[in-house]
Design a protein around this motif. Sequence first.
Motif, short mmCIF file in Angstrom:
data_model
loop_
_atom_site.label_atom_id
_atom_site.label_comp_id
_atom_site.label_asym_id
_atom_site.label_seq_id
_atom_site.Cartn_x
_atom_site.Cartn_y
_atom_site.Cartn_z
N ASP A 1 0.87 -1.17 0.00
CA ASP A 1 0.00 0.00 0.00
C ASP A 1 0.91 1.22 0.00
OD1 ASP A 1 -1.95 1.94 0.37
OD2 ASP A 1 -2.04 1.63 2.54
N VAL A 2 1.14 1.79 -1.19
CA VAL A 2 2.08 2.90 -1.32
C VAL A 2 1.35 4.22 -1.10
CG1 VAL A 2 3.62 4.13 -2.89
CG2 VAL A 2 3.63 1.63 -2.84
N GLU A 3 1.79 4.94 -0.11
CA GLU A 3 1.21 6.23 0.27
C GLU A 3 2.11 7.33 -0.27
OE1 GLU A 3 0.52 8.63 4.47
OE2 GLU A 3 0.60 6.44 4.49
N LEU A 4 1.68 7.98 -1.34
CA LEU A 4 2.50 8.96 -2.04
C LEU A 4 2.28 10.37 -1.51
CD1 LEU A 4 4.43 9.65 -4.43
CD2 LEU A 4 2.38 9.91 -5.86
N GLN A 5 3.37 11.06 -1.25
CA GLN A 5 3.29 12.48 -0.93
C GLN A 5 4.40 13.22 -1.65
OE1 GLN A 5 4.15 13.58 3.16
NE2 GLN A 5 5.39 11.76 3.49
N THR A 6 4.14 14.48 -1.98
CA THR A 6 5.13 15.31 -2.66
C THR A 6 5.77 16.24 -1.63
OG1 THR A 6 3.80 15.26 -4.69
CG2 THR A 6 5.51 16.96 -4.53
N ILE A 7 7.10 16.15 -1.53
CA ILE A 7 7.86 16.98 -0.59
C ILE A 7 8.86 17.79 -1.39
CG2 ILE A 7 9.38 17.01 1.42
CD1 ILE A 7 8.21 14.39 2.31
N PRO A 8 8.55 19.05 -1.71
CA PRO A 8 9.45 19.86 -2.54
C PRO A 8 10.82 20.05 -1.88
CG PRO A 8 7.28 20.85 -2.40
CD PRO A 8 7.32 19.77 -1.37
N GLY A 9 11.87 19.90 -2.70
CA GLY A 9 13.22 20.12 -2.22
C GLY A 9 13.93 18.84 -1.83
N GLY A 10 15.06 18.58 -2.47
CA GLY A 10 15.81 17.38 -2.18
C GLY A 10 16.25 17.29 -0.73
N ASP A 11 16.63 18.43 -0.14
CA ASP A 11 17.04 18.43 1.26
C ASP A 11 15.90 18.03 2.17
OD1 ASP A 11 15.69 20.74 0.56
OD2 ASP A 11 16.92 22.07 1.78
N ASN A 12 14.68 18.44 1.82
CA ASN A 12 13.51 18.08 2.63
C ASN A 12 13.19 16.60 2.53
OD1 ASN A 12 13.08 20.72 3.59
ND2 ASN A 12 11.98 21.27 1.72
N VAL A 13 13.38 16.02 1.34
CA VAL A 13 13.18 14.58 1.19
C VAL A 13 14.19 13.83 2.04
CG1 VAL A 13 13.23 12.64 -0.42
CG2 VAL A 13 12.16 14.79 -1.11
N MET A 14 15.44 14.29 2.07
CA MET A 14 16.47 13.64 2.88
C MET A 14 16.11 13.70 4.36
SD MET A 14 18.82 12.34 0.96
CE MET A 14 17.46 11.93 -0.12
N ILE A 15 15.63 14.85 4.81
CA ILE A 15 15.23 14.98 6.21
C ILE A 15 14.11 14.00 6.53
CG2 ILE A 15 14.10 16.54 7.86
CD1 ILE A 15 15.63 18.85 6.48
N SER A 16 13.17 13.87 5.61
CA SER A 16 12.04 12.96 5.83
C SER A 16 12.50 11.51 5.92
CB SER A 16 11.02 13.13 4.70
OG SER A 16 9.85 12.39 4.95
N LEU A 17 13.47 11.12 5.08
CA LEU A 17 14.00 9.77 5.10
C LEU A 17 14.80 9.50 6.38
CD1 LEU A 17 15.23 9.24 1.42
CD2 LEU A 17 13.19 8.28 2.49
N LEU A 18 15.65 10.44 6.73
CA LEU A 18 16.51 10.26 7.90
C LEU A 18 15.73 10.25 9.21
CD1 LEU A 18 19.48 12.54 6.78
CD2 LEU A 18 19.55 10.05 7.05
N SER A 19 14.61 10.97 9.22
CA SER A 19 13.80 11.03 10.43
C SER A 19 12.83 9.85 10.54
CB SER A 19 13.00 12.33 10.47
OG SER A 19 12.01 12.34 9.45
N GLY A 20 12.67 9.11 9.42
CA GLY A 20 11.72 8.01 9.41
C GLY A 20 10.31 8.42 9.06
N ALA A 21 10.10 9.69 8.72
CA ALA A 21 8.77 10.15 8.32
C ALA A 21 8.38 9.56 6.97
CB ALA A 21 8.72 11.68 8.26
N SER A 22 9.37 9.27 6.14
CA SER A 22 9.14 8.58 4.86
C SER A 22 10.01 7.33 4.83
CB SER A 22 9.49 9.48 3.68
OG SER A 22 8.67 10.63 3.65
N ASP A 23 9.54 6.32 4.10
CA ASP A 23 10.30 5.07 3.97
C ASP A 23 11.22 5.11 2.75
OD1 ASP A 23 8.90 3.91 6.19
OD2 ASP A 23 7.21 3.49 4.83
N ILE A 24 10.67 5.56 1.64
CA ILE A 24 11.40 5.60 0.37
C ILE A 24 11.24 6.98 -0.24
CG2 ILE A 24 11.46 4.68 -2.00
CD1 ILE A 24 10.48 2.01 -0.86
N GLY A 25 12.32 7.49 -0.84
CA GLY A 25 12.26 8.79 -1.49
C GLY A 25 12.60 8.66 -2.97
#
Length: 329
Positions: free
Chosen positions: A58-82
Motif C-alpha cells: 500500500d504505497v502512500e505517495l506524498q510530494t515533498i518539494p526540495g531534495g534536502d527536505n526529502v532527505m530529512i524525511s527519510l533520515l527522520s523516518g517520516a518517509s520510507d522511500i524517497g
Amino acid sequence: MKKCTYLLFPLLLIAFLSGCSDDDELTNVKLAEVTRSIFYAPQYVALELGYFEEEGLDVELQTIPGGDNVMISLLSGASDIGLVGSETSIYVAAQGADNPIINFAQLTQTDGTFLVSREPIEDFSFDDLIGSDFLGQRVGGMPQMVGEFVLKENGIDPQEDLHLIQNIDFANIASSFVSGTGDFVQLFEPIASQFVEDGVGHIVASFGEQSGNVPYTVYMASDSYLNENEETATKFTRAIYRAQQFIQTASPEEIADIVKPYFADSDISLLVSSIDRYQAQNSYAEDPLLEEDTWEQLKAIMDEAGELPADIPYESIVNTEIAETVINE
C-alpha cells in the motif's frame, strides 16, 4: 456431541478467515517524491495499474518539494522511500551520516529539462545564449549542475557569458519567466510544452540529449530501512520494473490516459507531447539498475559544477542486489 461440533465449526471458520485476512494485509510504504512531474510517469503507471498492490504494498505517495527536505524525511523516518536526485545521497554521505541514504532503484536516466527561449530562434546555437539573461535552477540541484555542464560542453561559461539568475525558488521559476524575467529558461515538462502552446516560449534544446545518461532520479532509503525491509524494497522495485517495461512499449497517448489523474490541471495533449519527448530521448530508464559508469558521470558533472563534496564510492551508497534480483527473475 453433535451440538458441540456445530458450535466449534463456526469458531474455527472465523479463526481461519481472520488468519487469511492478516496474511492478506498490505504493507504500508510511505513514498516521498521531490516534485510532481510527468518525468516520473512510470511511478504513476505502477500506482494506477495496481502493480504495487499486486506485490502486497500500500504505497502512500506524498510530494515533498526540495531534495534536502526529502532527505530529512527519510533520515527522520517520516518517509520510507524517497524519489529524488541521486546527488542528495552524496551530500548526506559526505557529512558522515551514521545511517546513510542508499540508492536502490533508478527511475530516470537523463536530465529532464529543456531550454526554452522567449523569442523564436531558427538554427539555434548555444552561442545565442551569450549576453542573455538566463533563468536557471537551484544551486546544487541536478538541473542546475547538468545545465551548467552542458553549457560548458558547448563553449559557454555560465558565470562569464550569461547573466545567470538563480535566486528564484523552483516552484516560481515558470511564473517568473511568464512575468518577463529572463531571455531563456530551463524547464521540465509539461510546462515547457505548455509555454510553446501558449506562445510564451520556444523549445530550442534538450539538456537530456546533450548530457548523456546519469542516474537523475532514483529511489532511495536509509541503510537501516533497507536492512530491515529488504523484502518490501524488492517488491517495490519489482512493481517499478513492470512499469518501466510497460513505458518502453506503450504509446504516449496510452500512458497519458493512465497518469492523467495525477495531472488534473494539465491538458491531455500536453501530457502526450511531454511523454513523447521523454520517450524519444530515452529519459525513462529501461530497468531499475543504477550502473557504475553513470554514477561516475554524475560525479563528474557535480565536480565540474564545484558541488562534489567528496568522492563517494559507488559501492558505498548504491545497492544493486535488489535491482539485479528483480531483473533476473
